[in-house]
Design a protein around this motif. Structure first.
Motif, PDB file in Angstrom:
ATOM      1  N   PHE A 135       0.815  -1.219   0.000  1.00 25.39           N
ATOM      2  CA  PHE A 135       0.000   0.000   0.000  1.00 25.39           C
ATOM      3  C   PHE A 135       0.849   1.270   0.000  1.00 25.39           C
ATOM      4  N   ILE A 136       0.343   2.284  -0.637  1.00 26.35           N
ATOM      5  CA  ILE A 136       0.871   3.636  -0.452  1.00 26.35           C
ATOM      6  C   ILE A 136       0.600   3.990   1.008  1.00 26.35           C
ATOM      7  N   SER A 137       1.596   4.492   1.706  1.00 25.82           N
ATOM      8  CA  SER A 137       1.383   4.729   3.137  1.00 25.82           C
ATOM      9  C   SER A 137       0.681   6.072   3.349  1.00 25.82           C
ATOM     10  N   ALA A 138       0.028   6.181   4.483  1.00 27.31           N
ATOM     11  CA  ALA A 138      -0.811   7.353   4.761  1.00 27.31           C
ATOM     12  C   ALA A 138       0.003   8.644   4.765  1.00 27.31           C
ATOM     13  N   ASP A 139       1.272   8.524   5.151  1.00 27.68           N
ATOM     14  CA  ASP A 139       2.072   9.756   5.222  1.00 27.68           C
ATOM     15  C   ASP A 139       2.651  10.157   3.866  1.00 27.68           C
ATOM     16  N   ALA A 140       2.342   9.407   2.823  1.00 28.20           N
ATOM     17  CA  ALA A 140       2.888   9.714   1.492  1.00 28.20           C
ATOM     18  C   ALA A 140       1.996  10.658   0.684  1.00 28.20           C
ATOM     19  N   PHE A 141       0.812  10.972   1.225  1.00 28.41           N
ATOM     20  CA  PHE A 141      -0.108  11.834   0.465  1.00 28.41           C
ATOM     21  C   PHE A 141       0.226  13.308   0.681  1.00 28.41           C
ATOM     22  N   PRO A 142       0.079  14.156  -0.326  1.00 28.45           N
ATOM     23  CA  PRO A 142      -0.284  13.829  -1.699  1.00 28.45           C
ATOM     24  C   PRO A 142       0.807  13.001  -2.377  1.00 28.45           C
ATOM     25  N   TYR A 143       0.363  11.964  -3.086  1.00 26.55           N
ATOM     26  CA  TYR A 143       1.274  10.943  -3.593  1.00 26.55           C
ATOM     27  C   TYR A 143       1.310  10.995  -5.119  1.00 26.55           C
ATOM     28  N   THR A 144       2.493  11.130  -5.654  1.00 27.41           N
ATOM     29  CA  THR A 144       2.625  11.126  -7.117  1.00 27.41           C
ATOM     30  C   THR A 144       2.827   9.688  -7.579  1.00 27.41           C
ATOM     31  N   SER A 145       1.880   9.201  -8.373  1.00 31.30           N
ATOM     32  CA  SER A 145       1.915   7.789  -8.756  1.00 31.30           C
ATOM     33  C   SER A 145       2.863   7.576  -9.924  1.00 31.30           C
ATOM     34  N   CYS A 146       3.220   6.305 -10.122  1.00 30.66           N
ATOM     35  CA  CYS A 146       4.117   5.955 -11.224  1.00 30.66           C
ATOM     36  C   CYS A 146       3.465   6.237 -12.573  1.00 30.66           C
ATOM     37  N   ALA A 147       2.151   6.386 -12.586  1.00 24.43           N
ATOM     38  CA  ALA A 147       1.461   6.699 -13.841  1.00 24.43           C
ATOM     39  C   ALA A 147       1.251   8.198 -14.007  1.00 24.43           C
ATOM     40  N   GLY A 148       1.696   8.967 -13.014  1.00 23.17           N
ATOM     41  CA  GLY A 148       1.686  10.414 -13.180  1.00 23.17           C
ATOM     42  C   GLY A 148       0.543  11.152 -12.514  1.00 23.17           C
ATOM     43  N   LEU A 149      -0.322  10.434 -11.787  1.00 26.73           N
ATOM     44  CA  LEU A 149      -1.407  11.118 -11.079  1.00 26.73           C
ATOM     45  C   LEU A 149      -0.939  11.567  -9.701  1.00 26.73           C
ATOM     46  N   ILE A 150      -1.644  12.545  -9.139  1.00 22.70           N
ATOM     47  CA  ILE A 150      -1.374  12.944  -7.757  1.00 22.70           C
ATOM     48  C   ILE A 150      -2.572  12.538  -6.912  1.00 22.70           C
ATOM     49  N   PHE A 151      -2.419  11.469  -6.142  1.00 23.75           N
ATOM     50  CA  PHE A 151      -3.486  10.961  -5.277  1.00 23.75           C
ATOM     51  C   PHE A 151      -3.663  11.932  -4.110  1.00 23.75           C
ATOM     52  N   ASP A 152      -4.911  12.287  -3.817  1.00 28.84           N
ATOM     53  CA  ASP A 152      -5.152  13.381  -2.885  1.00 28.84           C
ATOM     54  C   ASP A 152      -4.967  13.013  -1.414  1.00 28.84           C
ATOM     55  N   SER A 153      -5.622  11.958  -0.954  1.00 28.01           N
ATOM     56  CA  SER A 153      -5.558  11.631   0.471  1.00 28.01           C
ATOM     57  C   SER A 153      -6.022  10.201   0.685  1.00 28.01           C
ATOM     58  N   GLY A 154      -5.699   9.654   1.828  1.00 25.33           N
ATOM     59  CA  GLY A 154      -6.164   8.311   2.143  1.00 25.33           C
ATOM     60  C   GLY A 154      -5.326   7.677   3.240  1.00 25.33           C
ATOM     61  N   ASP A 155      -5.872   6.621   3.798  1.00 19.32           N
ATOM     62  CA  ASP A 155      -5.125   5.797   4.738  1.00 19.32           C
ATOM     63  C   ASP A 155      -5.529   4.352   4.481  1.00 19.32           C
ATOM     64  N   TYR A 156      -4.869   3.769   3.492  1.00 21.39           N
ATOM     65  CA  TYR A 156      -5.285   2.460   2.999  1.00 21.39           C
ATOM     66  C   TYR A 156      -5.109   1.381   4.057  1.00 21.39           C
ATOM     67  N   HIS A 157      -4.063   1.516   4.883  1.00 18.86           N
ATOM     68  CA  HIS A 157      -3.867   0.514   5.944  1.00 18.86           C
ATOM     69  C   HIS A 157      -5.014   0.560   6.957  1.00 18.86           C
ATOM     70  N   ALA A 158      -5.399   1.767   7.329  1.00 20.58           N
ATOM     71  CA  ALA A 158      -6.503   1.882   8.302  1.00 20.58           C
ATOM     72  C   ALA A 158      -7.781   1.301   7.735  1.00 20.58           C
ATOM     73  N   VAL A 159      -8.003   1.550   6.450  1.00 16.80           N
ATOM     74  CA  VAL A 159      -9.210   1.034   5.800  1.00 16.80           C
ATOM     75  C   VAL A 159      -9.189  -0.498   5.772  1.00 16.80           C
ATOM     76  N   LEU A 160      -8.028  -1.055   5.455  1.00 16.90           N
ATOM     77  CA  LEU A 160      -7.895  -2.519   5.426  1.00 16.90           C
ATOM     78  C   LEU A 160      -8.146  -3.110   6.820  1.00 16.90           C
ATOM     79  N   ASP A 161      -7.568  -2.490   7.824  1.00 19.08           N
ATOM     80  CA  ASP A 161      -7.758  -2.993   9.202  1.00 19.08           C
ATOM     81  C   ASP A 161      -9.244  -2.989   9.564  1.00 19.08           C
ATOM     82  N   ARG A 162      -9.884  -1.903   9.218  1.00 26.47           N
ATOM     83  CA  ARG A 162     -11.303  -1.754   9.530  1.00 26.47           C
ATOM     84  C   ARG A 162     -12.129  -2.817   8.784  1.00 26.47           C
ATOM     85  N   ALA A 163     -11.733  -3.069   7.544  1.00 24.58           N
ATOM     86  CA  ALA A 163     -12.473  -4.057   6.740  1.00 24.58           C
ATOM     87  C   ALA A 163     -12.297  -5.462   7.312  1.00 24.58           C
TER      88      ALA A 163
END
Lengths: 165, 806
Positions: free
Chosen positions: B416-444
Motif C-alpha cells: 500500500f501507499i502509506s498514509a504519510d505519502a499523500f499527496p502521492y505522485t503515482s508511477c502513472a503520473g497522477l497525484i493521489f489526494d488523500s487516504g489511509d489504505y492501511h486503516a481502511v484494510l484494518d477496519r475491513a
C-alpha cells in the motif's frame, strides 16, 4: 375495437381499445395513469405491477380485455388524496428504498400484495416474494428493510384489540 | 455506518455550524416517485405526435441490397418509411459524434444514425417507420423487408485483433482503431522484471455487460414550427452535452434548441451518449413540424444502447522475494464494437492510470489497443475503465499472495501507499489526494470478522465439506471528480471538466439553486439543498434545486464519473459563498459597520462582539430586491454564479471483503457476507452514500456471478431480454455491511470525493477472489466471469484432472 369497463382506483372507467391492447398501455395511454412503468417486454422486471382485484399482476402480461370488469389499483390510487403516503410508500421513503424510482411503483404494489398475503413475512420471504421485481439502483437491501417495516406496521394495525405487541 | 472519529476530529469542519451536512436527511425526490407523479419521457402527453419505429439489422455484418417498404406502408397508421439513404440529407451526411479521439491517428469511421448500404452489427438501424401510434410503429418496423447479403463478421475480441480476421470496416485495412501507451520509463520496467524474484502473469477476460437501467431510453422531439425552435426530451444523463452535439450534428442553431431530461430512470453510463434516435427524432420533428417520439423496448435496449466492459487483459507483476511489487505491465485489447460512440475509445483509458491499484510501485507500463468488432458499440458503464483496472490488479495481487505464501491482506498491506505519502505522485503520473489504505484494510478485516471466517474455512477444509468457504479481498482506489479541463485536453477529450451553479435568493429569502449536474436517481436535490442551507443558515426546505432543462440550467457538464458532488457540489458551494459575500456588503451598509467586522451566525449578520446589532438574511434578501438603499456600486438582487474547474481528480478508495460459500459438487456460489469499508471523503448525506454503495456492490457482484452479453459465433446477441440476461433480484442479493473511513480530499473546500461507482469497482474482484480462495486447495487458480455454477464446476473438475467434461 373492444369496449372495456374497469374500476380503476375506485372510479368506473370505460374505454374502447384494440383487442390486443395490453392492460399497461390501456392504463398509461388511454387513461393517462402513467405512474405504472414499463421496464421490459418479457414479464421479467415487474415495473408494471398493479393490483387486479386485490392481487398483484404484471400489467404487461395481461390484455385490457382480460381485465374487463375488474377492479384495478395503480400507484396513483395508493396515497391519500391529500398526498399522505400509505405505510408501504412511507417505509420506502424512510428506508431510502428508491433511487431513480422507476421500479418503485411496481415494487410498492408488489410489496402491498405480499404483505396482504403473508402476515408473518420474514426477510427470506420478502426476498423471494419480490423476486419478480427488478431494481438496478438499490441493491435491494433498503427495499427489503422497507417491506419488513411496512409489514410490521400492518401486523400492529391488524392485531386484535387488547393484545399486546 | 460509522465515520472515523480521529479523521473527523483532525479535519476542519466544512461549515462553522453544519446542521444538515452529514445528516441522514430523507430524500425530497421520493414522494413524486412513490406516487406516480414523476414524469419520465414516455409519460409525456403529446397530442399529434408521430411514433418512430426503428428497423434494425438482423445480421452482424451484411450488405443491404434492398429495402421493401410496401407491406409496412399498407399497415393502418403507418405514415412513412424512410431508409438510411432517404434520411441522409436530413443530417447532411454528418455522423454521430465521438468526442474523444484518444490518439491523432485513431480510426473513427463515420457512424450514420441510420446505416446506408451496409449493416455493421445486429441492431444497427437500417430504416425507420413513422406511425400514428406506438403499436402501428412496431408493426410497421416488423413489416419492412430488408434484403441482406451476409458478410464474414468479426465477433470474438481476441480473434478480431488477429491479422486474418474479417474486417468490420474494410476501408481501414485493420480492426484496430488506435493504440495508446503510457510507459514513463520502459527500460526501468524491463529491468524490474529481469531482477524480479516473482513474476506473476495473468490473462483476464472482462465480459461485455448490458447496463440495463430500469427505464429503457426514450426520446420526444417537439418542434415549435412558428418559432423555429425544437425541444428535445430525452432519457439522458447529459442534456447539456446532448444539446451541443445535436445542434452540431444537425446544423441547427444551438440557441433554437432546448434539451430536457425529465425524470430519468437510471443510467449507469448508458445514457451518457448521443444516440441515433435522438438525432432521428429531432431531424424528423423539424421536417414534419409535429412531435416525433420513440420509446425503446427492453430487447432493443440490449442491442441499441451501448454495452460495457469487453476487454482481454494481460497483466504482469514483478515482485521481490518479500512480495513487494516493483513494476506492473498491463496490455489490453478493448472491444469498441462496430462504431465509436460518444466516449467509446476513452473508456479503457479511464483505467489506464490505475492498473497499479493502491500500491506504491516503482515502474509502470500500460498499452491499450481499441478493436472494432461487429457488435453493439461499447461505452461508459458504471466505473468505466476503473472496474477493469481494479479487477486485473486485485486478481493479480491474490496470485502474488499465493506465489509468496503471504495472506491476501498481508501482500496488500506490504504494498500500500502509506498514509504519510499523500499527496502521492503515482508511477502513472497522477497525484493521489488523500487516504489511509492501511486503516481502511484494518477496519475491513474487523468488519468482516476475518479470524472467525478463516477458522470456519479451516474447519470446512479439514472435514472436506462439500460447501467450501472463500474470503476475497479487493482494495481499490479510483480517480473521479472528472475532471481538470487541462488534463482532459492532454488526453484529447473534446470538452472541459468543469461544472456550473447559480444560487439565486428570491425576495422572500427562498432560494433557487441551479445546477449543471443532471440527476437520474442520485438525490442531488436533497444533497444540494443541504449544502446551501448549511452555508446560509436556513432550512433545506427553503432551497429549491433546478436542473436537467437547458432552458433553466443553460450551462453544465452533467452527471457521470462520480463527479456531481466533487465538481457540481463544489460549484454550488462557491456560488453560495459569493452570495454571502454580497450579502455581507449589504449587511454592513445597513449596520453601518465594516464588512470585515461582521460574522454570519444562524442566518444573521452581526457585528462581532455586538450581537445585538444584527440583520437577518431575509432582510438582506428583500433589501437587495427593492434596491432602495444599497451601497454605492452594488447591483440589485442577490444571486451568484460559479463555474468550478477542479485542479485535480479526487481519489475515493476502500477495501471490500466478500465471503462466499461454494458448493463443490454443483458449482453454485452464494455470497454469505459482504463487508465494505469505503473512504469517499466527507459525506453530505450518509443515507445516500450507503444507497450508492449497496447498488454498486450488487452491480459489481453481478458481473462476477451472473451477467454476460453472450454473442453467438455469427454475431447474434443471445441475451437480449431480461429472461436471458441475468440482472439479479432481491433473492440473489446479499446483505451488505458497511463502514467508512473519512480522509477529506484537500482538492475541494468540502473535502468530498465521490461514491457513485465505488461499489461496482470493488465488488467484482472481491467476489471472484473469494471463489478462487475457496477452491485454491483443490488446485483452482482462476474462474472466468460470470462464475455460473457450470463455470465453477468445470473449473473444479479441470483442476481435479477430470477435464470438466459432462
Amino acid at each position: 375495437m373492444s369496449l372495456v369497463t374497469l374500476t380503476v382506483n375506485g372510479e368506473g372507467r370505460s374505454l374502447d381499445v384494440e383487442p390486443r391492447t395490453l392492460l399497461v398501455h390501456a392504463l398509461r395511454d388511454h387513461l393517462g395513469l402513467t405512474g405504472t412503468n414499463i421496464g421490459c417486454d418479457s414479464s421479467s422486471c415487474g415495473a408494471c405491477t398493479v393490483l387486479v382485484d386485490g392481487l398483484s399482476a404484471k400489467s404487461c402480461t395481461m390484455l385490457a380485455v382480460q381485465a374487463d370488469g375488474a377492479e384495478i389499483t395503480t400507484i396513483e390510487g395508493v396515497a391519500e388524496p391529500d398526498g399522505t403516503l400509505n405505510s408501504v410508500q412511507q417505509a420506502f421513503h424512510e428506508c431510502h428504498a428508491l433511487q431513480c424510482g422507476y421500479c418503485t411503483p411496481g415494487m410498492v404494489m408488489a410489496a402491498m400484495s405480499l404483505i396482504d398475503e403473508y402476515p408473518d413475512l420474514d426477510e427470506a420471504g420478502v426476498r423471494s416474494g419480490l423476486e419478480g421485481n427488478l431494481c438496478r439502483c438499490t441493491g435491494y437491501q433498503n427495499i427489503v428493510d422497507a417491506v419488513l417495516q411496512a409489514a410490521a406496521t400492518a401486523a400492529t394495525a391488524n392485531a386484535p384489540a387488547g393484545s399486546t405487541p | 455506518m460509522t465515520a472515523t472519529a480521529t479523521a473527523e476530529a483532525e479535519a476542519p469542519a466544512p461549515t462553522a455550524k453544519a446542521t444538515h451536512f452529514g445528516s441522514r436527511r430523507l430524500r425530497r425526490e421520493d414522494p413524486a416517485l412513490l406516487t406516480g407523479e414523476a414524469r419520465f419521457v414516455d409519460d409525456l402527453h403529446l397530442p399529434g405526435a408521430l411514433w418512430l419505429g426503428v428497423v434494425r439489422s438482423t445480421e452482424a455484418h451484411a450488405v443491404i441490397h434492398g429495402i421493401d417498404t410496401d407491406a409496412a406502408l399498407r399497415i393502418e397508421g403507418v405514415t412513412e418509411v424512410l431508409t438510411g439513404a432517404d434520411l441522409a440529407p436530413l443530417w447532411g451526411g454528418a455522423a454521430l459524434p465521438c468526442a474523444w479521439p484518444v490518439t491523432d491517428d485513431m480510426h473513427n469511421p463515420p457512424h450514420l444514425p441510420v446505416a446506408v448500404g451496409e449493416a455493421k452489427y445486429a441492431g444497427d438501424a437500417v430504416a425507420v417507420v413513422l406511425a400514428t401510434s406506438r403499436y402501428a410503429a412496431a408493426d410497421g418496423a416488423a413489416a419492412v423487408a430488408v434484403d441482406y447479403e451476409p458478410k464474414p463478421a468479426a465477433i470474438d475480441l481476441a480473434s478480431a485483433a488477429e491479422p486474418d480476421s474479417p474486417l468490420v470496416h474494410e476501408s481501414l485495412g485493420t480492426n484496430a482503431s488506435y493504440t495508446w501507451e503510457l510507459t514513463p520509463d520502459p527500460d526501468a520496467v524491463e529491468k524490474a522484471f529481469a531482477e524480479a524474484e516473482h513474476v506473476i502473469e495473468e490473462r483476464f477476460i472482462q465480459q461485455r455487460l448490458i447496463p440495463a437501467a430500469m427505464e429503457p431510453r426514450g426520446v420526444a422531439a417537439v418542434p415549435s414550427p412558428a418559432g423555429g425552435e425544437l425541444t428535445l426530451y430525452s432519457a439522458t444523463q447529459i442534456p447539456h452535452i446532448l444539446k451541443v452535439m445535436t445542434a452540431v450534428t444537425l446544423g441547427i442553431g444551438e440557441n433554437k434548441l432546448r434539451v430536457v431530461a425529465p425524470a430519468v430512470g437510471g443510467g449507469f453510463g448508458s445514457k451518457l451518449n448521443v444516440y441515433a434516435e435522438e438525432i432521428i427524432c429531432s431531424a424528423l420533428a423539424l421536417r414534419k413540424g409535429v412531435p416525433v417520439r420513440w420509446t425503446e423496448s427492453r430487447s432493443e435496449a440490449a442491442l441499441a444502447t451501448i454495452q460495457g466492459r469487453g476487454q482481454v487483459q494481460d497483466i504482469a507483476l514483478a515482485a521481490d522475494a518479500d512480495g513487494r511489487v516493483k513494476a506492473v505491465k498491463a496490455r489490453l485489447l478493448a472491444d469498441m464494437g462496430a462504431y465509436l460512440q460518444l466516449v467509446t475509445p476513452g473508456i479503457p483509458l479511464l483505467g489506464a492510470f490505475l492498473y497499479h491499484g493502491c500500491y506504491d510501485i516503482g515502474h509502470y507500463s500500460f498499452v491499450c489497443t481499441g478493436v472494432f468488432t461487429n457488435k453493439t458499440p461499447t461505452d461508459a458503464y458504471r466505473g468505466a475503465g476503473r472496474p477493469e483496472a481494479t479487477y486485473a490488479i486485485e486478481r493479480a495481487m491474490d496470485s502474488l499472495a499465493a506465489a509468496t505464501g503471504l495472506t491476501p491482506e498481508e501482500v496488500r498491506a506490504r504494498n500500500f501507499i502509506s498514509a504519510d505519502a499523500f499527496p502521492y505522485t503515482s508511477c502513472a503520473g497522477l497525484i493521489f489526494d488523500s487516504g489511509d489504505y492501511h486503516a481502511v484494510l484494518d477496519r475491513a478485516m474487523a468488519l468482516a470478522d476475518l479470524d472467525a471466517r478463516r477458522a470456519d474455512q479451516a474447519r470446512r477444509r479439514a472435514e472436506q465439506n462439500p460447501r467450501q468457504l472463500g474470503i476475497g479481498f479487493s482494495s481499490y482506489v479510483e480517480m473521479c471528480g472528472l475532471a481538470p479541463s487541462r488534463v482532459l485536453a492532454s488526453l484529447n477529450y473534446g470538452a472541459g471538466g468543469w461544472e456550473a451553479a447559480t444560487v439565486r435568493v428570491l425576495p422572500t429569502a427562498k432560494v433557487q439553486v441551479v445546477t449543471g449536474a443532471t440527476p437520474h436517481g442520485q438525490g442531488h436535490e436533497t444533497a444540494w439543498s443541504m449544502i446551501v442551507a448549511d452555508r446560509l443558515g436556513i432550512d433545506p426546505d427553503d432551497v429549491e434545486v433546478l436542473h436537467s432543462d437547458t432552458a433553466v440550467s443553460p450551462t453544465g457538464m452533467d452527471t457521470y464519473g462520480s463527479r456531481s458532488l466533487a465538481v457540481g457540489g463544489t460549484a454550488i458551494y462557491m456560488a453560495t459563498e459569493r452570495v454571502l459575500d454580497k450579502a455581507r456588503v449589504i449587511a454592513a451598509h445597513r449596520l453601518e459597520a465594516s464588512p470585515e467586522d461582521l460574522e454570519y451566525v444562524d442566518g444573521s449578520f452581526r457585528v462581532r462582539g455586538t450581537p445585538a446589532s444584527s440583520v437577518a438574511f431575509g432582510e438582506i434578501a428583500f433589501a437587495a430586491f427593492t434596491a432602495h438603499d444599497l451601497p454605492d456600486g452594488v447591483e440589485p438582487n442577490l444571486e451568484a454564479h460559479a463555474t468550478y474547474d477542479p485542479p485535480n481528480f479526487t481519489f475515493p478508495n476502500g477495501t471490500h471483503v466478500a465471503t462466499v460459500e461454494v458448493d463443490t459438487e454443483t458449482g453454485a456460489v452464494e455470497v454469505v457476507d459482504y463487508a465494505a469499508v469505503d473512504d469517499c471523503g466527507r459525506q453530505v448525506n450518509p443515507l445516500i452514500v450507503e444507497g450508492q454503495i449497496h447498488g454498486g456492490i450488487l452491480q459489481g457482484a453481478a458481473q462476477a456471478l451472473y451477467e454476460d452479453a453472450v454473442y453467438t459465433d455469427d454475431g447474434q446477441l443471445a441475451t437480449a431480454s431480461l429472461v436471458d440476461y441475468l440482472v439479479p433480484s432481491a433473492a440473489e442479493a446479499p446483505r451488505y455491511r458497511l463502514d467508512s473511513h473519512v480522509s477529506p480530499s484537500p482538492t475541494n473546500p468540502m473535502g468530498v470525493k465521490g461514491i457513485g461507482e465505488a461499489g461496482t469497482i470493488a465488488a467484482t474482484p472481491a467476489v471472484i477472489n473469494a471463489i478462487v480462495d475457496a477452491l485454491r486447495p483443490l488446485g483452482v487458480t482462476d474462474v472466468e466471469m460470470p462464475a455460473s455454477p457450470q463455470t465453477v464446476w468445470r473449473a473444479i473438475e479441470t483442476a481435479r484432472g477430470r477435464g470438466g467434461a459432462s
